[in-house]
Design a protein around this motif. Structure first.
Motif: not given
Length: 300
Positions: A203-206, A208-209, A173, A201, A175, A211-212
């Protein structure tokens, strides 16, 4: 005699009023002179500059976002005539928008580089941001060497059992390419001629990384220290755990200076905001509370 007394009283009142106005003007001038130059780390700054007004806009690094939002809240409380709007979007977005003049400040995890060499950008290094490699809590690996981490992020190693863990698929995961965090991890962790695995994967923000990674079994990612939470595992890197002391002594290598770029010389309000972030007041308390490293400690 009565006329003379009235005249004397009127003259006395006028003199008193004039003196009061002179004192008021003197106070205003004194407050306007408060502040220190950006980059003079550790200087005490007069932050109660109530004569300052204007609108400041900042965009870019999501790693730097929590700190700049906190600074904006405090600065606006002290300067009621200043409005500050802060948004993310990644370092690439911040650099692009400040170069275009659509925002006042571009926040970036990386230096602007040759692409912006002729854009008149002025660099203000404000804090040091530690980065960490994190995994889902089900991963029983606690340390990765630089070589192991590089091979995982490039897709050469795809199972945790190959680095001492259990038989479990690795999910990467990260950015998007516009992210400064991605550029930093590529620079500090990956081999020079390699890039991230194509199936990673993005993700658009830290946030979100983080959380994923927390929600995905076998996941690994990279975030900056302010986003660490108990529901993810933080890995040691090359046998060294993340800590402030290990950054100061040079043994922990995953960190970067954070930049706030302006296009040319900042206006009065923007300069005062940058001065506030660099002040002892903010660096000694808020910066540390938010898990960043005071920039003046790294420059000694």
């Amino acid at each position: 005699m009565l006329n003379v007394s009235k005249k004397a009283v009127a003259m006395g009142m006028a003199a008193t009023l004039a003196a009061g106005l002179m004192v008021g003007c003197g106070s205003s001038d004194s407050s306007a002179q408060g502040g220190s130059k950006t980059g003079d780390a550790g200087k005490t700054t007069d932050t109660a500059q109530t004569d300052i007004s204007g609108k400041i806009t900042a965009s870019g690094s999501t790693a730097l976002l929590p700190l700049v939002k906190q600074a904006a809240t405090e600065f606006q409380d002290k300067n009621k005539n200043v409005t500050i709007d802060v948004s993310g979007g990644g370092s690439g977005t911040g650099l692009k928008q400040v170069a275009e003049g659509s925002v006042t400040i571009g926040m970036s995890d990386v230096e602007s580089g040759k692409d912006y060499a002729d854009k008149g950008l002025v660099d203000h290094q404000v804090v040091v941001a530690p980065f960490v490699l994190v995994t889902n809590k089900d991963v029983n690996v606690t340390n990765l060497t630089k070589d192991q981490a590089g091979k995982i992020f490039t897709g050469e190693i795809t199972n945790w059992k190959d680095v001492g863990g259990k038989d479990e698929k690795i999910t990467i995961v990260g950015r998007p390419e516009s992210s400064g965090s991605r550029k930093l991890v590529k620079q500090l962790v990956l081999p020079a001629d390699k890039d991230f695995a194509k199936d990673a994967i993005a993700q658009d923000s830290t946030g979100a990384v983080r959380q994923t990674v927390q929600q995905t079994a076998g996941a690994i990612g990279y975030i900056d220290a302010p986003y660490i939470t108990p529901d993810i595992s933080v890995l040691s890197f090359d046998g060294v755990a993340y800590s402030e002391d290990n950054i100061y002594n040079g043994t922990y290598k995953l960190f970067a200076f954070e930049h706030m770029y302006t296009k040319g010389t900042p206006d009065k309000a923007t300069q005062a905001f940058l001065d506030y972030i660099m002040s002892d007041e903010f660096q000694s308390k808020d910066v540390k509370d938010l898990k960043f490293i005071p920039v003046n400690k790294m420059k000694k």
